[in-house]
Design an enzyme around this catalytic site. Structure first.
Site, mmCIF file in Angstrom:
data_model
loop_
_atom_site.group_PDB
_atom_site.id
_atom_site.type_symbol
_atom_site.label_atom_id
_atom_site.label_comp_id
_atom_site.label_asym_id
_atom_site.label_seq_id
_atom_site.Cartn_x
_atom_site.Cartn_y
_atom_site.Cartn_z
ATOM 1 N N GLU A 1 44.906 37.365 51.185
ATOM 2 C CA GLU A 1 43.921 37.754 50.169
ATOM 3 C C GLU A 1 44.372 39.009 49.460
ATOM 4 O O GLU A 1 44.796 39.978 50.091
ATOM 5 C CB GLU A 1 42.542 38.039 50.794
ATOM 6 N N GLU B 1 31.730 33.808 42.056
ATOM 7 C CA GLU B 1 30.752 33.204 42.969
ATOM 8 C C GLU B 1 29.409 33.909 42.828
ATOM 9 O O GLU B 1 29.235 35.045 43.254
ATOM 10 C CB GLU B 1 31.268 33.289 44.403
ATOM 11 N N LYS C 1 27.166 35.550 46.022
ATOM 12 C CA LYS C 1 27.707 36.512 46.978
ATOM 13 C C LYS C 1 26.851 37.774 46.977
ATOM 14 O O LYS C 1 26.477 38.273 45.921
ATOM 15 C CB LYS C 1 29.153 36.862 46.640
ATOM 16 N N GLU D 1 31.656 41.871 43.817
ATOM 17 C CA GLU D 1 31.794 40.768 44.771
ATOM 18 C C GLU D 1 31.618 39.411 44.095
ATOM 19 O O GLU D 1 32.138 38.408 44.566
ATOM 20 C CB GLU D 1 30.781 40.919 45.906
#
Length: 470
Positions: free
Chosen positions: A259, A313, A316, A322
């Site tokens: 990541e 997303e 989240k 985030e």
């Protein structure tokens, strides 16, 4: 970054003279395309390697016959069962791996994710679980084709600045790291590592050059331990891990970066989160990896690096960033232009934008960098470690649990009825525990990281209305 119920797809492109690039596909959202459409998207981009953080049947079926290689994940919640019951591990492999292989080209299993910061204290189950999964693969004659590993966060390092002094946290070396690295060596696997220069820059924008964080032109930083000059924070972070491996005599164990990324949007206090910076970080990282993937310490290491994330997303938790790490919107449009193939790389040119809000202009000397997100060596005089009040509460609680548990912080004063119990808030208690750990570590670089949930301040924490140990 620790994530629950996340699906990750890691896409890989390979050049003869460089490494490989991938992308993580998280699913904490209610507006994403179906797994079938996602596979079509990946194929349309010419991407050939994927990783999922679970073993969702719909996803594994969608990948069947696609020609895309797959890494699946055994969730942290199942580590206990996999460690204690070989029969569970065998059944898990049979249901979730052998049942799909080889039509779904599973190539690796990630056992857990950032287990050392898991609030459920699953660290002691990690290596036994990995060994039982490996035995199950052997039972099905898959051990030669499928690798087993586990992603770690940079908070697993006790020291990371300078890179040459990189070392793993001492309390993890004998019980976890040595047996895990022995396992990786014996099975020919690799160490998975999650690194986020963004969090280091965000917390220390006054002492880290933005150009240094974004792979742009800068004078560089000389490591006083080995004389190597670093021109970007990513290399410095990775070489800190290589140095930690070398310190334990595991120079032969390879690293895969599972990541890394940069958000395109953030809250007002999330310095550096912007479309321009995200495009620059990811684009310049792709160019570096595909054309000259090594680091100053390991120039011949053709790294495999996976960008986070495929999509923005919308469900989240935590700060705005985030929900904005994605390369694509849910409708499959790109958030910004970034090369994902060697063909796109031919036409790629970084376009530096004017810096505001704490960043440094191009050409400004890069000061001593924060390598793992904690305090830089230029600010270790009178400093304290406090919790970021905007951090994701799940991650903050996990970090607090670690600090008061495996980290060895003195958390007695924040127990009910004790002198520092009030204010009874997660942020106040975490700040106390983080600073206790930080001071016990002699304010070493990397000791105020806690998964990106903390930062260093140069005024006494009492000025922030937070009681912490001095």
């Amino acid at each position: 970054m620790h994530r629950f119920i996340v699906l990750t797809i890691l896409l890989s492109l390979t050049l003869a003279d460089g490494g490989s690039i991938g992308v993580n596909y998280g699913r904490i959202a209610n507006n994403l395309p179906s797994a079938v459409k996602v596979v079509h998207l990946l194929k349309s981009q010419g991407l050939t390697r994927v990783k999922v953080y679970d073993t969702d049947p719909a996803v594994l079926r969608a990948l069947s016959g696609s020609g895309i290689r797959v890494t699946v994940d055994l969730p942290n919640q199942q580590l206990f069962a996999a460690a204690k019951a070989p029969s569970f591990a065998s059944s898990w492999v049979e249901r979730n791996v052998a049942a799909y292989y080889p039509h779904t080209q599973i190539e690796a299993i990630a056992v857990g994710n950032e287990v050392f910061v898991d609030p459920h204290n699953t660290t002691k189950f990690l290596v036994p679980a990995m060994k039982n999964i490996q035995k199950a693969l052997t039972k099905h004659n898959l051990d030669k084709d499928i690798k087993v590993s586990s992603p770690i966060a940079l908070s697993a390092l006790a020291n990371s600045y300078p890179s040459s002094a990189g070392s793993f946290r001492p309390e993890l070396v004998e019980p976890v790291f040595k047996p895990m690295l022995d396992f990786l060596r014996e099975t020919g696997s690799y160490l998975m590592v999650n690194v986020y220069p963004f969090f280091a820059y965000e917390s220390n924008a006054d002492v880290i050059s933005l150009d240094y964080a974004l792979f742009r032109d800068n004078p560089g930083v000389v490591d006083p331990g080995n004389g190597l000059r670093y021109y970007n924070l990513f290399d410095a972070q990775i070489d800190a891990v290589f140095s930690a491996l070398s310190a334990l005599k595991y120079d032969d164990v390879k690293i895969v970066v599972t990541e890394t990324g940069w958000p395109s949007k953030g809250d007002s206090n999330e310095v550096g989160a912007s479309v321009d910076n995200a495009a620059a970080y990811n684009g310049n990282l792709v160019r570096k990896i595909l054309t000259a993937g090594g680091t100053p310490l390991r120039p011949k290491a053709d790294l495999i690096v996976f960008l986070f994330a495929l999509f923005n997303e919308n469900q989240k938790p935590g700060p705005t960033s985030e929900r904005n790490f994605g390369l694509f919107y849910p409708d499959e449009r790109r958030v910004y232009n970034v090369p994902l193939t060697t063909e796109e790389l031919k036409d790629y040119h970084d376009r530096p934008a004017p810096v505001s809000g704490g960043g440094q202009q191009k050409g400004t000397p890069a000061p001593a960098p924060v390598v793992s997100g904690g305090v830089s060596k230029s600010t270790t005089g009178n400093t304290w470690c406090v919790a970021n009040p905007d951090a994701d509460k799940v991650k903050l609680q996990a970090a607090l649990d670690f600090a008061c548990g495996e980290g060895g912080a003195d958390c007695r004063p924040i127990q009910r009825g004790s002198t520092c119990y009030d204010p009874n808030t997660l942020v106040a208690h975490a700040s106390f525990a983080f600073n206790s750990y930080y001071q016990k570590q002699s304010r070493k670089g990397g000791s105020c990281y806690f998964g990106g949930t903390s930062y260093v301040v140069t005024q006494e924490p009492s000025k922030y209305s937070i009681k912490t140990p001095f």
